[in-house]
Design a protein around this motif. Structure first.
Motif, short mmCIF file in Angstrom:
data_model
loop_
_atom_site.label_atom_id
_atom_site.label_comp_id
_atom_site.label_asym_id
_atom_site.label_seq_id
_atom_site.Cartn_x
_atom_site.Cartn_y
_atom_site.Cartn_z
N ALA A 74 42.53 74.68 67.87
CA ALA A 74 41.80 74.09 66.94
C ALA A 74 41.80 74.68 65.40
O ALA A 74 41.52 74.01 64.63
N ILE A 75 41.95 76.08 65.58
CA ILE A 75 41.72 76.80 64.51
C ILE A 75 43.01 76.36 63.46
O ILE A 75 42.92 75.92 62.44
N GLN B 253 45.07 73.97 63.78
CA GLN B 253 45.25 72.35 63.51
C GLN B 253 44.10 72.18 62.25
O GLN B 253 44.47 71.11 61.89
N SER B 254 43.18 73.06 62.02
CA SER B 254 42.23 72.79 60.98
C SER B 254 42.90 73.35 59.51
O SER B 254 42.04 73.03 58.44
N MET B 255 44.18 73.77 59.59
CA MET B 255 44.84 74.13 58.49
C MET B 255 45.40 73.21 57.97
O MET B 255 46.02 72.30 58.78
N THR B 256 45.85 73.39 56.39
CA THR B 256 46.83 72.28 55.93
C THR B 256 48.13 72.66 56.36
O THR B 256 48.70 73.98 56.53
N ALA C 277 37.21 77.81 59.52
CA ALA C 277 35.91 77.89 60.47
C ALA C 277 35.20 76.89 60.92
O ALA C 277 34.70 76.53 61.91
N LYS C 278 34.68 76.25 59.60
CA LYS C 278 33.67 75.17 59.83
C LYS C 278 34.59 73.85 60.66
O LYS C 278 33.89 73.10 61.23
N GLU D 20 36.42 84.96 63.63
CA GLU D 20 37.78 84.25 64.65
C GLU D 20 38.87 84.12 63.82
O GLU D 20 40.15 84.21 64.38
N VAL D 21 38.80 83.16 62.50
CA VAL D 21 39.98 82.95 61.80
C VAL D 21 40.55 84.10 61.31
O VAL D 21 41.71 84.25 61.77
#
Length: 529
Positions: free
Chosen positions: A380-381, A383-386, A405-406, A414-415
């Motif tokens: 999830a972390i 996949q939240s990145m560009t 993180a949000k 955690e990131v």
């Protein structure tokens, strides 16, 4: 394995007491055999099997192979391992396929043993091996058994033959016979017939199973037994052997927390081998039964071969080669890291894989506390990145990390930890890919492995320190030609590793100063280069 967890603990404690003894007396052997007997009986192993097993262990333990052994305790463990393999069936028994397809496999057993789910697991396992299995719904007695088989077949991606609705309607013998004909028409090379069970052994059940067997003449009859039913396992197995006969046994629910030792008795008392084991609820929680590997798991000796086979099945070889090249060229990205994590998740339960390692019993508490969802959170972390952030992690400043993180429902800490783990992993694997030995966190540099770890320190330039120009020129010429100066000690030659090894030798020359060319080549091969 959960079912044999208590037995494994008891045996491990017994052998732990042996390891403190340099020589075993007859009293030591008797005490050990007594503890093994108690452990097996507590695990629900049949009394007849326990007597035979402990008798053979005692006889061998008092023989020359232990008394003359360098390490008697290890020799006793080996004897117990050998005898455990014997009661589990000795050698692995594979499915025997018909010379002229289709191969017909009939499943038999009590209701609730897991026959229908097992039919789907077996079909999926065969399909992975290139076969085209057909499931035949001949269990027309249990409510919704036909519907369940259709659902399982869809999940497994295999064909199903279900002409009758079930729930007490239809002739199971006719369905089984017609199912074989249908397989011939549709060119299926394996037919798996799911038959009805009962809550207990009765004449009607045996008669129906025997009629189906006569009608289809199966190549294999697999008796499906619940590993959690206790001593009834032995009585049920003997009843089916007398009434229908079977060619092999399948153990289900091995992931349960029951004692399960009665299942160990089936192969020994019926003379029929255990061929497969079901280790969970998922369709992939299914594996061929290897007596030697199961004995290793029970004795906490590990099951590395099964672990390797699972890894080979889950990891793409070409993809692994590309990743190795990226490590070597320093182009490994968070996208690649994500791909590796997903392949690891495809292998199944991390806890289950860890339990296959030797000595896993000592890590039971840590394994129980391990959170399988950690991989999902990591995904999830990332996949939240560009796309740019994944390929260039150096762009991840404070504001970007807060946004990630949000977006992933995690904290900035955690990131940060994920990015740090990624950088450490990339650095270590780059060192390995180039033939070096990495510094493992918490362990420091590996002795004698400086050729891949820390950067080399430039040596000071040697030269004469004489104030006389003529003498200085002569001494410098002597140094260049390899001649030692007067007063120079052999301390530089004697400086080996931090453990005092390697004096007077040059790396790669076959002496103690460093690894030989052959050793270096073997190490490179081990590291995959």
């Amino acid at each position: 394995m959960a079912t044999f967890g208590n037995l494994s603990d008891r045996l491990a404690e017994t052998f732990k007491n042996l390891r403190t003894k340099g020589k075993l007396s007859a009293a030591d052997v008797d005490g050990t055999v007594r503890e093994i007997r108690r452990a097996l009986l507590d695990a629900d192993v049949a009394l007849e099997v326990v007597k035979d097993f402990t008798g053979k262990v005692r006889e061998r333990a008092l023989g020359d192979e232990v008394s003359k052994a360098l390490n008697p305790a290890q020799q006793v463990v080996q004897i117990v391992n050998d005898e455990l393999i014997t009661i589990l069936g000795g050698q692995q028994r594979r499915l025997e396929f018909a010379k002229k397809p289709p191969t017909i496999i009939m499943l038999a057993g009590l209701q609730g043993a897991g026959k229908t789910t097992l039919a789907g697991k077996l079909a999926k396992w065969l399909a992975k091996d290139g076969h085209t299995p057909l499931l035949v719904a001949a269990d027309l007695q249990r409510p919704n058994a036909v519907t369940q088989l259709e659902v399982v077949a869809k999940q497994a991606g295999v064909a199903v033959y279900a002409p009758e609705p079930g729930n007490g309607v239809g002739d199971p013998v006719k369905v089984a016979r017609d199912g074989v004909k249908y397989a011939l028409q549709k060119v299926h090379d394996v037919v798996i017939v799911d038959t009805a069970g009962r809550l207990g052994v009765d004449a009607e059940l045996m008669k129906q199973a025997a009629n189906i067997r006569r009608a289809i003449n199966p190549d294999e009859v697999l008796f499906v037994i619940d590993a959690m039913i206790g001593q009834d396992a032995v009585a049920t197995a003997k009843a089916f052997q007398d009434g229908v006969d079977f060619t092999g046994v399948v153990l289900t629910k091995l992931d349960g927390d029951a004692r399960g030792g009665a299942a160990l008795s089936v192969a020994s008392l019926t003379g029929r081998p255990i061929m497969f084991a079901s280790t969970g609820e998922g369709l992939d929680d299914f594996e061929p039964f290897h007596p030697d590997r199961m004995a290793g798991r029970i004795l906490d000796l590990g099951d590395i071969l099964t672990l390797i086979e699972q890894a080979q099945g889950a990891f793409d070889e070409d993809e692994a080669r590309k990743v190795a090249e990226k490590f070597a060229t320093d182009t490994f990205t968070l996208d690649d890291f994500l791909g590796q994590m997903q392949q690891l998740r495809n292998m199944g339960s991390i806890k289950k894989m860890m339990s296959m390692l030797p000595g896993a019993g000592a890590m039971k508490a840590q394994l129980e506390n391990f959170d399988e969802r950690e991989i999902v959170r990591t995904e999830a972390i990332i996949q939240s990145m560009t796309k740019l952030e994944r390929t260039t992690p150096k762009l991840l400043n404070g504001s970007r990390r807060l946004r990630i993180a949000k977006g992933s429902g995690s904290s900035v800490t955690e990131v940060n930890q994920l990015v740090q783990r990624f950088e450490q992993a990339a650095k270590m694997m780059k060192t390995v890919a180039k033939g070096g030995m990495p510094n493992i966190p918490g362990m420091g540099p590996i002795p004698g492995a400086g050729y891949g770890g820390k950067p080399k320190v430039a040596q000071k330039k040697k030269g004469s320190k004489s104030g006389n120009p003529a003498k200085r020129a002569a001494e410098n010429a002597a140094i260049a030609s390899g001649v030692k100066l007067a007063g120079e000690t052999a301390s530089t030659d004697a400086a080996g590793s931090g453990f005092g090894l390697g004096s007077g030798a040059q790396p790669g020359k076959g002496k103690a100063g460093g690894p030989t060319e052959e050793e270096m080549a073997a190490l490179q091969k081990m590291l995959g280069r």
